[in-house]
Design a protein around this motif. Sequence first.
Motif, mmCIF file in Angstrom:
data_model
loop_
_atom_site.group_PDB
_atom_site.id
_atom_site.type_symbol
_atom_site.label_atom_id
_atom_site.label_comp_id
_atom_site.label_asym_id
_atom_site.label_seq_id
_atom_site.Cartn_x
_atom_site.Cartn_y
_atom_site.Cartn_z
ATOM 1 N N GLU A 116 0.832 -1.209 0.000
ATOM 2 C CA GLU A 116 0.000 0.000 0.000
ATOM 3 C C GLU A 116 0.863 1.254 0.000
ATOM 4 O O GLU A 116 0.538 2.240 -0.670
ATOM 5 C CB GLU A 116 -0.951 0.000 1.205
ATOM 6 C CG GLU A 116 -2.019 -1.075 1.145
ATOM 7 C CD GLU A 116 -2.993 -0.928 -0.007
ATOM 8 O OE1 GLU A 116 -3.244 0.206 -0.449
ATOM 9 O OE2 GLU A 116 -3.492 -1.966 -0.488
ATOM 10 N N GLU A 117 1.963 1.225 0.718
ATOM 11 C CA GLU A 117 2.885 2.369 0.740
ATOM 12 C C GLU A 117 3.515 2.570 -0.640
ATOM 13 O O GLU A 117 3.662 3.701 -1.105
ATOM 14 C CB GLU A 117 3.971 2.163 1.798
ATOM 15 C CG GLU A 117 4.899 3.336 1.969
ATOM 16 C CD GLU A 117 4.232 4.609 2.472
ATOM 17 O OE1 GLU A 117 4.792 5.700 2.214
ATOM 18 O OE2 GLU A 117 3.166 4.552 3.116
ATOM 19 N N ALA A 118 3.874 1.484 -1.306
ATOM 20 C CA ALA A 118 4.437 1.576 -2.659
ATOM 21 C C ALA A 118 3.422 2.191 -3.615
ATOM 22 O O ALA A 118 3.770 3.052 -4.436
ATOM 23 C CB ALA A 118 4.864 0.193 -3.145
ATOM 24 N N VAL A 119 2.165 1.769 -3.525
ATOM 25 C CA VAL A 119 1.106 2.341 -4.368
ATOM 26 C C VAL A 119 0.997 3.839 -4.115
ATOM 27 O O VAL A 119 0.930 4.642 -5.057
ATOM 28 C CB VAL A 119 -0.248 1.628 -4.111
ATOM 29 C CG1 VAL A 119 -1.389 2.396 -4.755
ATOM 30 C CG2 VAL A 119 -0.196 0.198 -4.628
ATOM 31 N N LYS A 120 0.995 4.223 -2.858
ATOM 32 C CA LYS A 120 0.881 5.646 -2.495
ATOM 33 C C LYS A 120 2.049 6.456 -3.068
ATOM 34 O O LYS A 120 1.850 7.511 -3.666
ATOM 35 C CB LYS A 120 0.843 5.763 -0.963
ATOM 36 C CG LYS A 120 0.694 7.154 -0.450
ATOM 37 C CD LYS A 120 0.644 7.140 1.074
ATOM 38 C CE LYS A 120 0.752 8.517 1.642
ATOM 39 N NZ LYS A 120 0.821 8.508 3.123
ATOM 40 N N ILE A 121 3.266 5.956 -2.912
ATOM 41 C CA ILE A 121 4.455 6.658 -3.421
ATOM 42 C C ILE A 121 4.366 6.825 -4.939
ATOM 43 O O ILE A 121 4.576 7.923 -5.472
ATOM 44 C CB ILE A 121 5.745 5.885 -3.052
ATOM 45 C CG1 ILE A 121 6.000 5.977 -1.542
ATOM 46 C CG2 ILE A 121 6.939 6.403 -3.845
ATOM 47 C CD1 ILE A 121 7.069 5.010 -1.047
ATOM 48 N N LEU A 122 4.040 5.742 -5.637
ATOM 49 C CA LEU A 122 4.008 5.796 -7.099
ATOM 50 C C LEU A 122 2.867 6.669 -7.617
ATOM 51 O O LEU A 122 3.045 7.402 -8.592
ATOM 52 C CB LEU A 122 3.944 4.390 -7.673
ATOM 53 C CG LEU A 122 5.233 3.580 -7.445
ATOM 54 C CD1 LEU A 122 5.034 2.123 -7.772
ATOM 55 C CD2 LEU A 122 6.387 4.174 -8.243
ATOM 56 N N LYS A 123 1.724 6.613 -6.981
ATOM 57 C CA LYS A 123 0.615 7.482 -7.410
ATOM 58 C C LYS A 123 0.973 8.948 -7.189
ATOM 59 O O LYS A 123 0.628 9.798 -8.008
ATOM 60 C CB LYS A 123 -0.676 7.103 -6.697
ATOM 61 C CG LYS A 123 -1.239 5.812 -7.262
ATOM 62 C CD LYS A 123 -2.657 5.575 -6.875
ATOM 63 C CE LYS A 123 -3.122 4.311 -7.579
ATOM 64 N NZ LYS A 123 -4.541 4.179 -7.642
ATOM 65 N N ASN A 124 1.685 9.241 -6.111
ATOM 66 C CA ASN A 124 2.137 10.618 -5.873
ATOM 67 C C ASN A 124 3.150 11.072 -6.923
ATOM 68 O O ASN A 124 3.331 12.266 -7.135
ATOM 69 C CB ASN A 124 2.742 10.762 -4.477
ATOM 70 C CG ASN A 124 1.692 10.815 -3.398
ATOM 71 O OD1 ASN A 124 0.532 11.142 -3.647
ATOM 72 N ND2 ASN A 124 2.075 10.482 -2.177
#
Length: 122
Positions: free
Chosen positions: A91-99
């Motif tokens: 979930e953290e990886a998704v958040k970083i990449l979407k940002n």
Amino acid sequence: MKLFKLFFLVLIFVLISCKTAMPEIVAKPDMKALVKNSATTIVDVRIPEQFKENGVKEATNIPLAEIENNLDFFRSKENIVVYCNRGRQAEEAVKILKNKGINNIYSAKTVENVKAIQNEKK
């Protein structure tokens, strides 16, 4: 009568100016279809030792700490599914990449979820 007119005008003003924003409805991705699609890149965001010990076939290992160093890799992929042990790092990886503007990224949460989908009979 003046009080009624004033009340009516205030009511109209409040109703017109206070529009409630509707939340955006985002369709949940079909994780089974994504994982089974050969064009999807599956990424394990755990540390290399965990990946070697219990990885998923055809997965690429990019630890969470290295996500931002691999933005070109992620930008070049059609769809990306990430996973980890419990889902937090994914979930953290998704958040970083979407940002960073990479929106074709999805979390399968755990290694067990991805393996179960891969091993599912057609």
